[in-house]
Structure formats: C-alpha cells, structure tokens
Design a protein around this motif. Structure first.
Motif, PDB file in Angstrom:
ATOM      1  N   PRO A   2      28.507  74.412  71.434  1.00 27.36           N
ATOM      2  CA  PRO A   2      28.170  73.112  71.963  1.00 27.36           C
ATOM      3  C   PRO A   2      26.910  73.243  73.152  1.00 27.36           C
ATOM      4  CG  PRO A   2      30.453  73.606  72.760  1.00 27.36           C
ATOM      5  CD  PRO A   2      29.935  74.589  71.639  1.00 27.36           C
ATOM      6  N   ARG A   3      26.250  72.588  72.982  1.00 25.48           N
ATOM      7  CA  ARG A   3      25.178  72.343  74.118  1.00 25.48           C
ATOM      8  C   ARG A   3      25.403  71.875  75.428  1.00 25.48           C
ATOM      9  NH1 ARG A   3      19.837  69.868  71.811  1.00 25.48           N
ATOM     10  NH2 ARG A   3      21.356  68.150  71.409  1.00 25.48           N
ATOM     11  N   GLY A  96      19.569  64.320  70.588  1.00 25.74           N
ATOM     12  CA  GLY A  96      20.898  64.766  70.206  1.00 25.74           C
ATOM     13  C   GLY A  96      22.071  64.735  71.390  1.00 25.74           C
ATOM     14  N   TYR A  97      21.616  64.768  72.824  1.00 28.65           N
ATOM     15  CA  TYR A  97      22.587  65.062  73.602  1.00 28.65           C
ATOM     16  C   TYR A  97      23.336  63.709  73.835  1.00 28.65           C
ATOM     17  CZ  TYR A  97      19.969  69.130  75.342  1.00 28.65           C
ATOM     18  OH  TYR A  97      19.355  70.311  75.360  1.00 28.65           O
ATOM     19  N   GLU A 100      26.084  64.023  70.898  1.00 27.14           N
ATOM     20  CA  GLU A 100      27.090  64.904  71.242  1.00 27.14           C
ATOM     21  C   GLU A 100      27.895  64.525  72.325  1.00 27.14           C
ATOM     22  OE1 GLU A 100      25.394  69.127  71.661  1.00 27.14           O
ATOM     23  OE2 GLU A 100      23.542  68.234  70.575  1.00 27.14           O
ATOM     24  N   SER A 103      30.291  61.714  71.291  1.00 32.34           N
ATOM     25  CA  SER A 103      31.233  61.897  70.132  1.00 32.34           C
ATOM     26  C   SER A 103      32.317  62.892  70.925  1.00 32.34           C
ATOM     27  CB  SER A 103      30.432  63.145  69.201  1.00 32.34           C
ATOM     28  OG  SER A 103      29.616  62.148  68.455  1.00 32.34           O
ATOM     29  N   LEU A 104      32.032  64.062  71.808  1.00 31.02           N
ATOM     30  CA  LEU A 104      32.985  64.672  72.284  1.00 31.02           C
ATOM     31  C   LEU A 104      33.843  63.683  73.300  1.00 31.02           C
ATOM     32  CD1 LEU A 104      34.050  67.457  73.527  1.00 31.02           C
ATOM     33  CD2 LEU A 104      32.197  67.229  75.394  1.00 31.02           C
TER      34      LEU A 104
END
Length: 159
Positions: A2-3, A96-97, A100, A103-104
């Motif tokens: 994960p970023r 895309g942050y 992500e 979604s998390l």
C-alpha cells in the motif's frame, strides 16, 4: 504494497488542514471554512472531533507519513445513511490516492458497521468526484437540493 494509510484527525494536523481547506478544489467543491491560522485550524479540528456524527481520517503516505488528503464520513440530517467525502491536496490529485484511500476506508467501514449503505453527495459539476465514486461502485440515486445547491446523490450498498 500500500502507498497510503489512514489515521485519525487530531490537532497535530493543523498546518495540513489550513492548506487543504484553502486549496482551490476544496473552495470550489466543498466551500469556505474560514480556517486561516493555526488557532482556526485547531478549533476546526476540535469541533469535528467533538461531533459524534463526523469521522475524519487523514490520508498519509506510507513512506513518509506526509498527510495528503482526507476521507470523511458524516451522518447528515437529511440522509438515512452516512455521507462519504474525500479531498486531496492539489499535488496529490489524479494519482490514484483517493481511490486507494476510499477503497481502504469502505472495506473497513463495511466490515465493522451495522450500516450497510453509504451515500456520496456531489456538486453536479464535480466530474472527477463523480467518476471516482462510480469507479468505486456507487450508483446515482437522485438529484437533491440542500441549502439552495443542486447536488447529485450516489449510493453504495454492501451486497
């Protein structure tokens, strides 16, 4: 790997909040919050923290811990289910942050909450947010008017 990671909002995020709530996207799509100083930001954060209808999570880069955005969940008087929100600093948009982070957040929310539906209310001209919630599986429900503003209501149900 994960970023990003999510952490609860607290007053140590005051400088970040000043920058975020005064960014062009925030001002256009969310609105003026009159947070101009560290004291304003700390008061804003304490107000959020003291309201049980509001949850704010900071989106942080895993590598540095740098705050880059927020994910929020607000139970609004005019909605049966909570309203999901998100915002990023301009330098971190379109990478895309937000996808992500949301979604998390939704995975965690649906795994622990008795509420199995989430809404997203979005200004009709906020195409980027509309595209993101659609990519996340939200479906358009209806147009609503809130405080004289026309908003699009999207919903996602856990099935």
């Amino acid at each position: 790997m994960p970023r990003i990671q999510l952490s609860p909002l607290n007053t140590t995020h005051a400088s970040f909040i000043i920058e975020l709530v005064n960014s062009p996207g925030w001002l256009e799509f969310i609105g003026e919050r009159n947070v101009k100083s560290r004291e304003d930001a700390e008061a804003y954060i304490r107000k959020i923290d003291s309201n049980p209808a509001i949850d704010y999570w900071i989106i942080e880069l895993v590598t540095s811990g740098e705050p880059v955005g927020i994910v929020t969940l607000i139970q609004r008087d005019y909605l049966q289910s909570p309203d999901l929100g998100f915002a990023l600093l301009p330098a971190f948009e379109k990478q895309g942050y937000a996808f992500e982070a949301v979604s998390l957040f939704l995975n965690d929310f649906f795994s622990v909450s008795a509420n199995k539906e989430v809404h997203a209310i979005i200004l009709e001209h906020n195409r980027s947010s509309i595209q993101l919630v659609q990519k996340l599986g939200f479906l358009f429900s209806e147009h609503i008017e809130v405080n004289g503003e026309q908003l699009s209501l999207y919903s996602k149900k856990l099935t």
